[in-house]
Design an enzyme around this catalytic site. Structure first.
Site, PDB file in Angstrom:
ATOM      1  N   ARG A 265       9.534  -8.320  -6.026  1.00 55.51           N
ATOM      2  CA  ARG A 265      10.319  -7.609  -5.018  1.00 55.51           C
ATOM      3  C   ARG A 265      10.473  -8.420  -3.738  1.00 55.51           C
ATOM      4  NH1 ARG A 265       8.167  -1.488  -4.672  1.00 55.51           N
ATOM      5  NH2 ARG A 265       6.524  -2.521  -3.460  1.00 55.51           N
TER       6      ARG A 265
ATOM      7  N   LYS B 295      11.496   4.917  -9.586  1.00 54.18           N
ATOM      8  CA  LYS B 295      11.737   6.287  -9.134  1.00 54.18           C
ATOM      9  C   LYS B 295      12.978   6.385  -8.254  1.00 54.18           C
ATOM     10  CE  LYS B 295       7.758   6.945  -7.141  1.00 54.18           C
ATOM     11  NZ  LYS B 295       7.127   5.641  -7.401  1.00 54.18           N
TER      12      LYS B 295
ATOM     13  N   ARG C 206       7.257  -8.042   0.661  1.00 61.67           N
ATOM     14  CA  ARG C 206       6.712  -6.932   1.446  1.00 61.67           C
ATOM     15  C   ARG C 206       5.278  -7.224   1.851  1.00 61.67           C
ATOM     16  NH1 ARG C 206       8.350  -1.128  -1.235  1.00 61.67           N
ATOM     17  NH2 ARG C 206      10.598  -1.434  -1.376  1.00 61.67           N
TER      18      ARG C 206
ATOM     19  N   ARG D 248       1.128  14.850  -4.221  1.00 53.35           N
ATOM     20  CA  ARG D 248       0.165  13.766  -4.422  1.00 53.35           C
ATOM     21  C   ARG D 248      -1.171  14.239  -4.964  1.00 53.35           C
ATOM     22  NH1 ARG D 248       0.441   9.284  -0.182  1.00 53.35           N
ATOM     23  NH2 ARG D 248       2.651   8.815  -0.060  1.00 53.35           N
TER      24      ARG D 248
ATOM     25  N   ARG E  63      -3.690   0.418  -4.731  1.00 52.76           N
ATOM     26  CA  ARG E  63      -2.676   1.454  -4.934  1.00 52.76           C
ATOM     27  C   ARG E  63      -2.687   1.979  -6.372  1.00 52.76           C
ATOM     28  NH1 ARG E  63       0.595  -2.058  -1.772  1.00 52.76           N
ATOM     29  NH2 ARG E  63       1.899  -2.627  -3.551  1.00 52.76           N
TER      30      ARG E  63
END
Length: 222
Positions: free
Chosen positions: A123, A14, A156, A89, A167
């Site tokens: 990541r 995104k 992270r 959301r 998530r």
């Protein structure tokens, strides 16, 4: 003036696609996630709250996300329009958004959960300057070190298998009704997010009837 919403599961690109689109069209990219991360990095009261949620793999509450977006859009620095990611959301927020802003389109980046896991676990984040890396696509010149500042690259805190599972489940439960609402308004284009970023960007522009990506050396090249 153009106003877009971009939606997609974590790792779908995104931020990358928003920045590519914003660069050529003079849009303001509003990332709710970036706003939260700034607050975490700068140790604000909001940041402490967000940090606790992220460490547990939970999503930030809808009310907090809505208030952040309202404050950001109230700045009215988006003379040529905006592209927003991380919001709305839920269906209630989507209704509010449609009533408050004349949205030109919703870009849905479609990515299978298996590919999300592969991307997310690749990541890395610079502990110094906060620059993001994905070892699958843009590995640093020196392994484990940031190209910009030389800082250490770390995983992270919320990029664990358990946190990602939470998530993903939350994303699908909340986002599918939002997409259904937008589809009833005929706003949504769905784009396969698996190809290279330039291919995905071109498909977005084709589907939205926008000018193609500027050639290498153009003012909007990133």
């Amino acid at each position: 003036m153009r106003k877009y919403v971009i939606m997609g599961v974590q790792g779908s690109g995104k931020g990358t696609q928003s920045e590519l689109l914003a660069a050529d069209l003079d849009l303001v990219h509003i990332s709710v996630g970036d706003i939260f991360r700034w607050n975490v990095t700068n140790h604000t009261k909001m940041g402490a709250q967000v940090h606790r949620l992220m460490a547990a793999g939970e999503l930030v509450g809808d009310d907090l996300a809505e208030s952040v977006v309202q404050r950001r859009l109230a700045e009215h620095d988006w003379n040529f329009g905006f592209i927003i990611d991380g919001f709305p959301r839920n269906a209630r927020q989507a209704e509010f958004f449609l009533e408050s802003y004349d949205i030109d389109g919703v870009i849905h980046l479609d990515l299978p959960d298996s590919e999300v896991r592969r991307r997310v676990f690749g990541r890395r984040l610079c502990v110094n300057c906060g620059m993001d890396y994905n070892l699958l696509a843009d590995s640093p010149a020196v392994p484990g070190r940031c190209d910009s500042c030389g800082g250490e690259l770390v995983t992270r805190e919320d990029d664990t298998a358990e946190a990602l599972a939470v998530r993903l489940r939350g994303y699908h439960e909340k986002t599918n009704p939002v997409l259904d609402l937008f589809r009833r308004k005929e706003y949504v284009i769905t784009v396969d997010a698996r190809p290279a970023k330039d291919i995905v960007q071109q498909e977005i522009r084709t589907r939205l009837g926008l000018p193609p990506v500027k050639p290498s050396g153009g003012a909007g090249e990133r």
